[in-house]
Scaffold this motif. Structure first.
Motif, mmCIF file in Angstrom:
data_model
loop_
_atom_site.group_PDB
_atom_site.id
_atom_site.type_symbol
_atom_site.label_atom_id
_atom_site.label_comp_id
_atom_site.label_asym_id
_atom_site.label_seq_id
_atom_site.Cartn_x
_atom_site.Cartn_y
_atom_site.Cartn_z
ATOM 1 N N ILE A 118 0.847 -1.202 0.000
ATOM 2 C CA ILE A 118 0.000 0.000 0.000
ATOM 3 C C ILE A 118 0.879 1.247 0.000
ATOM 4 O O ILE A 118 0.654 2.186 -0.782
ATOM 5 C CB ILE A 118 -0.951 -0.019 1.209
ATOM 6 N N CYS A 119 1.878 1.276 0.863
ATOM 7 C CA CYS A 119 2.789 2.430 0.896
ATOM 8 C C CYS A 119 3.572 2.554 -0.401
ATOM 9 O O CYS A 119 3.755 3.667 -0.926
ATOM 10 C CB CYS A 119 3.751 2.295 2.077
ATOM 11 N N THR A 120 4.019 1.443 -0.943
ATOM 12 C CA THR A 120 4.768 1.476 -2.201
ATOM 13 C C THR A 120 3.888 1.974 -3.341
ATOM 14 O O THR A 120 4.338 2.756 -4.200
ATOM 15 C CB THR A 120 5.309 0.076 -2.526
ATOM 16 N N THR A 121 2.638 1.535 -3.365
ATOM 17 C CA THR A 121 1.707 1.997 -4.402
ATOM 18 C C THR A 121 1.426 3.485 -4.270
ATOM 19 O O THR A 121 1.341 4.213 -5.277
ATOM 20 C CB THR A 121 0.397 1.203 -4.327
ATOM 21 N N LEU A 122 1.276 3.956 -3.040
ATOM 22 C CA LEU A 122 1.057 5.392 -2.824
ATOM 23 C C LEU A 122 2.235 6.209 -3.326
ATOM 24 O O LEU A 122 2.050 7.268 -3.959
ATOM 25 C CB LEU A 122 0.830 5.665 -1.339
ATOM 26 N N ILE A 123 3.429 5.752 -3.087
ATOM 27 C CA ILE A 123 4.615 6.462 -3.571
ATOM 28 C C ILE A 123 4.640 6.489 -5.098
ATOM 29 O O ILE A 123 4.910 7.529 -5.714
ATOM 30 C CB ILE A 123 5.888 5.799 -3.019
ATOM 31 N N PHE A 124 4.349 5.351 -5.709
ATOM 32 C CA PHE A 124 4.349 5.277 -7.172
ATOM 33 C C PHE A 124 3.257 6.157 -7.773
ATOM 34 O O PHE A 124 3.497 6.886 -8.750
ATOM 35 C CB PHE A 124 4.157 3.827 -7.605
ATOM 36 N N VAL A 125 2.061 6.104 -7.206
ATOM 37 C CA VAL A 125 0.951 6.896 -7.742
ATOM 38 C C VAL A 125 1.227 8.389 -7.581
ATOM 39 O O VAL A 125 1.009 9.182 -8.504
ATOM 40 C CB VAL A 125 -0.371 6.508 -7.047
ATOM 41 N N ALA A 126 1.719 8.779 -6.407
ATOM 42 C CA ALA A 126 2.014 10.194 -6.173
ATOM 43 C C ALA A 126 3.068 10.706 -7.140
ATOM 44 O O ALA A 126 2.933 11.801 -7.720
ATOM 45 C CB ALA A 126 2.472 10.405 -4.733
ATOM 46 N N ALA A 127 4.120 9.913 -7.344
ATOM 47 C CA ALA A 127 5.192 10.347 -8.241
ATOM 48 C C ALA A 127 4.748 10.342 -9.697
ATOM 49 O O ALA A 127 5.037 11.284 -10.455
ATOM 50 C CB ALA A 127 6.409 9.442 -8.063
ATOM 51 N N VAL A 185 7.377 10.277 3.698
ATOM 52 C CA VAL A 185 6.106 10.505 4.393
ATOM 53 C C VAL A 185 5.391 9.190 4.686
ATOM 54 O O VAL A 185 5.012 8.905 5.834
ATOM 55 C CB VAL A 185 5.203 11.440 3.565
ATOM 56 N N PHE A 186 5.211 8.362 3.663
ATOM 57 C CA PHE A 186 4.398 7.150 3.830
ATOM 58 C C PHE A 186 5.132 6.077 4.638
ATOM 59 O O PHE A 186 4.570 5.517 5.591
ATOM 60 C CB PHE A 186 3.974 6.609 2.468
ATOM 61 N N TYR A 187 6.361 5.781 4.261
ATOM 62 C CA TYR A 187 7.110 4.776 5.018
ATOM 63 C C TYR A 187 7.387 5.254 6.443
ATOM 64 O O TYR A 187 7.332 4.468 7.394
ATOM 65 C CB TYR A 187 8.422 4.446 4.314
#
Length: 281
Positions: free
Chosen positions: A130-139, A170-172
């Motif tokens: 979930i955190c990895t996906t959030l980072i990818f989507v945000a970037a 932020v997320f991690y």
């Protein structure tokens, strides 16, 4: 005695009485002691041997279930075991159906049954992705929108790597530091909770920000604030309600703890709105 031909016979009339038995000097009488015979395997525990019918400890149990806690890798003893991959392997051994069910549970925050359903088997697989996906989507969304904006205005465009590093921090950071701090606080107030359980809860609480982040591409500021507010409220309610039953054992200070948890999750939503949901075209 008469003899005839090649044969010799004894006259029966000259034989009288019986022939006495002569003991054999080389014969020895052997007496066997009574032996205590037992059946195999023994029916009960004797001496230091327990479970006589069980296989040896080094028997091949590679096909045993996870309920026995057996793994293919040798187990390291002591605190050094916490620094091995095998120590965290059970927290990533989760089925896709379990992850999907937990994602659905996070989208219905008013149920408050997430911790109850994951108490026996909390996982770190879902929170990590979930955190990895959030980072990818945000970037990716931020990069795509700014690229289109620069091309539309015929301006030179440069990739901003800071968006990736800032999002990762932020997320991690949030899903690691906040559960650790809460773990210490709950232990101080005599309401201890499992650390992995807190990691799991906070990780899944961020799932609602993925669709919210995708909707942030709409270039309407009030709409972005509404999306960030709704996502933050759902995430905060999800965490607070799932911890409420556990924190109630802390006594009078439980209300203060629950309110702090709720407000901290709302603060995360505000930060995301100001720095990530603020994509300009």
């Amino acid at each position: 005695m008469m003899s005839g031909g090649n044969y010799t016979t004894i006259d029966s009339q000259k034989v009288s009485g019986s022939v006495p038995s002569v003991p054999d000097p080389g014969h020895t009488t052997v007496k066997f002691a009574e032996s205590n015979l037992q059946t195999f395997p023994p029916s009960a525990t004797q001496g230091k041997i327990s479970g006589g019918s069980n296989p040896p400890r080094d028997a091949d149990d590679s096909f045993s279930g996870h309920g026995n806690g057996s793994t293919d890798e040798p187990q390291s003893g002591g605190w050094l075991h916490q620094f091995t991959v095998g120590a965290y392997k059970p927290f990533f051994d989760v089925d896709t159906s379990d992850v999907v069910e937990r994602l659905k549970e996070s989208l219905f925050p008013f149920r408050g049954t997430f911790t109850e359903k994951t108490a026996d088997k909390p996982d770190l697989y879902g929170p990590f992705w979930i955190c990895t996906t959030l980072i990818f989507v945000a970037a990716s969304i931020g990069t795509f929108v700014t690229y289109i904006a620069h091309k539309w205005k015929k301006q030179e465009w440069n990739y901003d790597i800071n968006l990736v590093t800032w999002s990762a921090g932020v997320f991690y950071g949030y899903v690691t530091i906040v559960p650790l701090a809460l773990y210490v606080v709950l232990k101080y107030f005599s309401a201890p909770s499992g650390l992995v359980q807190l990691f799991c809860l906070y990780g899944y609480s961020l799932f609602v920000f993925i669709p919210a982040l995708c909707l942030s591409v709409v270039p309407v500021e009030i709409f972005r604030w509404v999306i960030a507010g709704v996502a933050g409220f759902m995430s905060a309610t999800f965490v607070a309600l799932n911890l409420k039953a556990h924190i109630n054992s802390a006594g009078e200070r439980s209300i203060l703890l629950i309110a702090s948890i709720f407000l901290l999750q709302l603060a995360l939503a505000v930060v995301l709105k100001l720095y990530i949901f603020n994509v300009k075209v």
